[in-house]
Design a protein around this motif. Structure first.
Motif, PDB file in Angstrom:
ATOM      1  N   GLU A  63       2.370   4.300  12.032  1.00  0.00           N
ATOM      2  CA  GLU A  63       0.902   3.922  12.008  1.00  0.00           C
ATOM      3  C   GLU A  63       0.180   3.760  13.472  1.00  0.00           C
ATOM      4  OE1 GLU A  63      -2.537   2.018   9.990  1.00  0.00           O
ATOM      5  OE2 GLU A  63      -0.992   2.998   9.344  1.00  0.00           O
ATOM      6  N   ASN A  64       1.351   3.128  14.259  1.00  0.00           N
ATOM      7  CA  ASN A  64       0.686   2.943  15.853  1.00  0.00           C
ATOM      8  C   ASN A  64       0.815   4.451  16.500  1.00  0.00           C
ATOM      9  OD1 ASN A  64       0.955   0.327  15.315  1.00  0.00           O
ATOM     10  ND2 ASN A  64       3.074  -0.157  16.042  1.00  0.00           N
ATOM     11  N   TYR A  65       1.637   5.079  15.995  1.00  0.00           N
ATOM     12  CA  TYR A  65       1.572   6.532  16.885  1.00  0.00           C
ATOM     13  C   TYR A  65       0.258   7.277  16.436  1.00  0.00           C
ATOM     14  CZ  TYR A  65       2.223  11.335  17.609  1.00  0.00           C
ATOM     15  OH  TYR A  65       2.059  12.839  17.745  1.00  0.00           O
ATOM     16  N   LEU A  66      -0.026   7.207  15.157  1.00  0.00           N
ATOM     17  CA  LEU A  66      -1.182   7.860  14.737  1.00  0.00           C
ATOM     18  C   LEU A  66      -2.331   7.388  15.269  1.00  0.00           C
ATOM     19  CD1 LEU A  66       0.001   8.835  11.004  1.00  0.00           C
ATOM     20  CD2 LEU A  66      -0.084  10.317  12.842  1.00  0.00           C
TER      21      LEU A  66
ATOM     22  N   GLN B 170      13.413  -2.048   7.258  1.00  0.00           N
ATOM     23  CA  GLN B 170      13.766  -0.961   8.033  1.00  0.00           C
ATOM     24  C   GLN B 170      12.484   0.189   7.565  1.00  0.00           C
ATOM     25  OE1 GLN B 170      17.482   0.519   7.226  1.00  0.00           O
ATOM     26  NE2 GLN B 170      18.681  -1.039   8.582  1.00  0.00           N
ATOM     27  N   ARG B 171      12.082   0.115   6.438  1.00  0.00           N
ATOM     28  CA  ARG B 171      10.994   0.995   6.062  1.00  0.00           C
ATOM     29  C   ARG B 171       9.756   0.556   6.494  1.00  0.00           C
ATOM     30  NH1 ARG B 171      11.918   3.387   0.026  1.00  0.00           N
ATOM     31  NH2 ARG B 171      13.938   4.117   0.381  1.00  0.00           N
ATOM     32  N   ALA B 172       9.534  -0.781   6.560  1.00  0.00           N
ATOM     33  CA  ALA B 172       8.267  -1.398   7.058  1.00  0.00           C
ATOM     34  C   ALA B 172       8.113  -1.325   8.506  1.00  0.00           C
ATOM     35  CB  ALA B 172       8.227  -2.843   6.702  1.00  0.00           C
ATOM     36  N   GLN B 173       9.250  -1.199   9.329  1.00  0.00           N
ATOM     37  CA  GLN B 173       9.294  -1.065  10.532  1.00  0.00           C
ATOM     38  C   GLN B 173       9.068   0.396  11.090  1.00  0.00           C
ATOM     39  OE1 GLN B 173      13.193  -2.618  11.876  1.00  0.00           O
ATOM     40  NE2 GLN B 173      12.495  -4.525  11.794  1.00  0.00           N
ATOM     41  N   ALA B 174       9.523   1.283  10.006  1.00  0.00           N
ATOM     42  CA  ALA B 174       9.397   2.668  10.532  1.00  0.00           C
ATOM     43  C   ALA B 174       7.780   3.203  10.190  1.00  0.00           C
ATOM     44  CB  ALA B 174      10.314   3.567   9.800  1.00  0.00           C
TER      45      ALA B 174
ATOM     46  N   ASN C  85       0.815  -1.079   0.122  1.00  0.00           N
ATOM     47  CA  ASN C  85      -0.147   0.018   0.044  1.00  0.00           C
ATOM     48  C   ASN C  85       0.827   1.184  -0.042  1.00  0.00           C
ATOM     49  OD1 ASN C  85       0.807   0.070   2.727  1.00  0.00           O
ATOM     50  ND2 ASN C  85      -0.911  -1.001   3.390  1.00  0.00           N
ATOM     51  N   SER C  86       0.632   2.053   1.117  1.00  0.00           N
ATOM     52  CA  SER C  86       1.522   3.216   1.019  1.00  0.00           C
ATOM     53  C   SER C  86       3.023   3.111   0.817  1.00  0.00           C
ATOM     54  CB  SER C  86       1.438   3.921   2.505  1.00  0.00           C
ATOM     55  OG  SER C  86       1.914   3.296   3.621  1.00  0.00           O
ATOM     56  N   LEU C  87       3.887   1.898   1.178  1.00  0.00           N
ATOM     57  CA  LEU C  87       5.183   1.837   0.893  1.00  0.00           C
ATOM     58  C   LEU C  87       5.338   1.695  -0.471  1.00  0.00           C
ATOM     59  CD1 LEU C  87       6.014  -0.871   3.695  1.00  0.00           C
ATOM     60  CD2 LEU C  87       6.550   1.812   3.742  1.00  0.00           C
ATOM     61  N   GLY C  88       4.388   1.756  -1.381  1.00  0.00           N
ATOM     62  CA  GLY C  88       4.747   1.470  -2.686  1.00  0.00           C
ATOM     63  C   GLY C  88       4.374   2.827  -3.512  1.00  0.00           C
ATOM     64  N   ARG C  89       4.526   3.850  -2.742  1.00  0.00           N
ATOM     65  CA  ARG C  89       4.506   5.140  -3.344  1.00  0.00           C
ATOM     66  C   ARG C  89       5.375   6.191  -2.696  1.00  0.00           C
ATOM     67  NH1 ARG C  89      -0.866   3.427  -2.851  1.00  0.00           N
ATOM     68  NH2 ARG C  89      -1.118   5.003  -0.867  1.00  0.00           N
TER      69      ARG C  89
ATOM     70  N   THR D 178       2.848  15.182  13.922  1.00  0.00           N
ATOM     71  CA  THR D 178       2.332  14.492  12.762  1.00  0.00           C
ATOM     72  C   THR D 178       2.669  14.847  11.446  1.00  0.00           C
ATOM     73  OG1 THR D 178       0.100  14.647  14.378  1.00  0.00           O
ATOM     74  CG2 THR D 178      -0.050  13.844  11.872  1.00  0.00           C
ATOM     75  N   ARG D 179       2.880  16.160  11.347  1.00  0.00           N
ATOM     76  CA  ARG D 179       3.516  16.567   9.877  1.00  0.00           C
ATOM     77  C   ARG D 179       4.939  15.878   9.830  1.00  0.00           C
ATOM     78  NH1 ARG D 179       0.395  21.473  11.153  1.00  0.00           N
ATOM     79  NH2 ARG D 179       2.230  22.325  12.081  1.00  0.00           N
ATOM     80  N   ALA D 180       5.577  15.986  10.799  1.00  0.00           N
ATOM     81  CA  ALA D 180       7.086  15.511  10.660  1.00  0.00           C
ATOM     82  C   ALA D 180       6.956  13.933  10.336  1.00  0.00           C
ATOM     83  CB  ALA D 180       7.882  15.519  12.036  1.00  0.00           C
ATOM     84  N   LEU D 181       5.995  13.479  10.925  1.00  0.00           N
ATOM     85  CA  LEU D 181       5.774  11.947  10.759  1.00  0.00           C
ATOM     86  C   LEU D 181       5.268  11.442   9.499  1.00  0.00           C
ATOM     87  CD1 LEU D 181       4.376  10.642  14.228  1.00  0.00           C
ATOM     88  CD2 LEU D 181       6.541  10.018  13.240  1.00  0.00           C
ATOM     89  N   LEU D 182       4.470  12.405   8.858  1.00  0.00           N
ATOM     90  CA  LEU D 182       3.919  12.075   7.704  1.00  0.00           C
ATOM     91  C   LEU D 182       4.889  12.558   6.499  1.00  0.00           C
ATOM     92  CD1 LEU D 182       0.328  13.924   7.805  1.00  0.00           C
ATOM     93  CD2 LEU D 182       0.929  11.306   7.619  1.00  0.00           C
ATOM     94  N   LEU D 183       5.675  13.414   6.827  1.00  0.00           N
ATOM     95  CA  LEU D 183       6.932  13.763   5.668  1.00  0.00           C
ATOM     96  C   LEU D 183       7.810  12.723   5.777  1.00  0.00           C
ATOM     97  CD1 LEU D 183       8.577  15.796   4.265  1.00  0.00           C
ATOM     98  CD2 LEU D 183       9.765  16.548   6.135  1.00  0.00           C
ATOM     99  N   ALA D 184       8.148  12.064   7.081  1.00  0.00           N
ATOM    100  CA  ALA D 184       9.185  10.764   7.137  1.00  0.00           C
ATOM    101  C   ALA D 184       8.415   9.766   6.395  1.00  0.00           C
ATOM    102  CB  ALA D 184       9.331  10.358   8.568  1.00  0.00           C
ATOM    103  N   ALA D 185       6.930   9.511   6.507  1.00  0.00           N
ATOM    104  CA  ALA D 185       6.305   8.305   5.869  1.00  0.00           C
ATOM    105  C   ALA D 185       6.651   8.600   4.412  1.00  0.00           C
ATOM    106  CB  ALA D 185       5.070   8.264   6.183  1.00  0.00           C
ATOM    107  N   ALA D 186       6.318   9.659   3.960  1.00  0.00           N
ATOM    108  CA  ALA D 186       6.610   9.905   2.380  1.00  0.00           C
ATOM    109  C   ALA D 186       7.944   9.593   1.836  1.00  0.00           C
ATOM    110  CB  ALA D 186       6.202  11.531   2.163  1.00  0.00           C
ATOM    111  N   LEU D 187       8.909   9.996   2.593  1.00  0.00           N
ATOM    112  CA  LEU D 187      10.172   9.618   2.282  1.00  0.00           C
ATOM    113  C   LEU D 187      10.367   8.283   2.406  1.00  0.00           C
ATOM    114  CD1 LEU D 187      12.041  12.758   4.072  1.00  0.00           C
ATOM    115  CD2 LEU D 187      11.543  12.565   1.676  1.00  0.00           C
ATOM    116  N   LEU D 188       9.962   7.627   3.529  1.00  0.00           N
ATOM    117  CA  LEU D 188      10.198   6.312   3.678  1.00  0.00           C
ATOM    118  C   LEU D 188       9.435   5.310   2.590  1.00  0.00           C
ATOM    119  CD1 LEU D 188      10.179   6.008   7.563  1.00  0.00           C
ATOM    120  CD2 LEU D 188      12.173   5.599   6.051  1.00  0.00           C
TER     121      LEU D 188
END
Length: 272
Positions: free
Chosen positions: A240-243, A231-235, A36-40, A61-71
């Motif tokens: 996801e758990n935090y949100l 590592q990306r999946a763990q991050a 899913n999100s790891l594919g984009r 949250t914005r910092a985490l979302l930015l990290a998610a986008a990069l990861l």
């Protein structure tokens, strides 16, 4: 393998094909494993699902979302290396072929073109069976072409050193083998037929060495790719758990409002 033109065309295309194979394999692994999100590269679904996080935690949250986008689906370091390796090798081989073809088709090479093709693998049976020694004109041509091809060899080795340095010793060894065989031909120690047969055998040896080394490079890249994807999946799971936790906390702390309206003797209340 090694020849006075320094071409090794078959082995070099093996390099290109193998580099492309590494690139294709990593891309295929990415499509299969990221999901899913790891594919984009932009994980917009995370923002949509958790866009109502309380304002006091929005900076985090914005910092985490930015990290998610990069990861997310952006290429791993292994994929980037494979893409770069493939591009550099393709360009290097194309330049080398052009350089060598220019030497082979030059007037200086005219005396030897009937003796051997640019690629020894294309030698005819008659060429392979030739018992002739190199003539003075042919020897002069061999010297001239060898001098013309030296810059091609150096440029090829220099470029490959930047992306696949472990392949370079194989190429340098092939150059040395080619020079040794060339000297035997020039010094009348071997015939044209023997020379071409030796070249074909050396090409097969070089091809096997290149395939083995490129397979090793591919295994290393795939191992690095799998480690980074883990590592990306763990991050991503941690985010996801935090949100989810933050959303639950916000739900518990949200103020409760009750609005009531009366009409005659009837009162209706709505709590939200």
């Amino acid at each position: 393998m090694g020849n006075e033109l320094g071409l090794m065309p078959f082995q070099n295309w093996i390099v290109v094909d193998s580099a492309a194979k590494v690139e294709r394999q990593l891309v295929a692994d990415s499509a299969e494993k990221t999901g899913n999100s790891l594919g984009r590269c932009v994980s917009s679904d995370v923002s949509d699902r958790y866009g109502n996080v309380h304002e006091k935690s929005m900076k985090t949250t914005r910092a985490l979302l930015l990290a998610a986008a990069l990861l997310a689906g952006c290429q791993t370091a292994a994929q980037q290396r494979a893409n770069h390796m493939s591009a550099v090798i393709k360009q290097t081989v194309a330049q080398m072929k052009d350089c060598a073809a220019e030497a082979y088709n030059s007037p200086s090479a005219a005396p030897i073109r009937a003796r051997r093709p640019m690629d020894p693998a294309d030698a005819t049976l008659a060429q392979l069976n030739s018992a002739d020694h190199a003539s003075p004109d042919e020897i002069k041509s061999l010297y001239a072409v060898h001098d013309m091809i030296q810059p091609c060899r150096k440029a090829t080795a220099d470029e490959l050193m930047t992306v696949t340095p472990t392949v370079v010793p194989i190429l340098l060894d092939s150059y040395q083998q080619g020079d040794t065989a060339l000297l035997s031909l020039i010094n009348q120690q071997t015939t044209w037929g023997q020379y071409l047969q030796d070249q074909q055998r050396e090409e097969n040896v070089g091809k096997a060495k290149l395939i083995a080394e490129l397979n090793r490079i591919q295994r290393d890249l795939q191992q690095s790719y799998r480690a980074e994807m883990q590592q990306r999946a763990q991050a991503a799971q941690a985010m996801e758990n935090y949100l989810q936790t933050q959303q639950a906390i916000n739900a518990m702390n949200r103020p409760v409002y009750t609005n009531c309206t009366s009409f005659g003797n009837t009162t209706n209340c709505l709590t939200h």
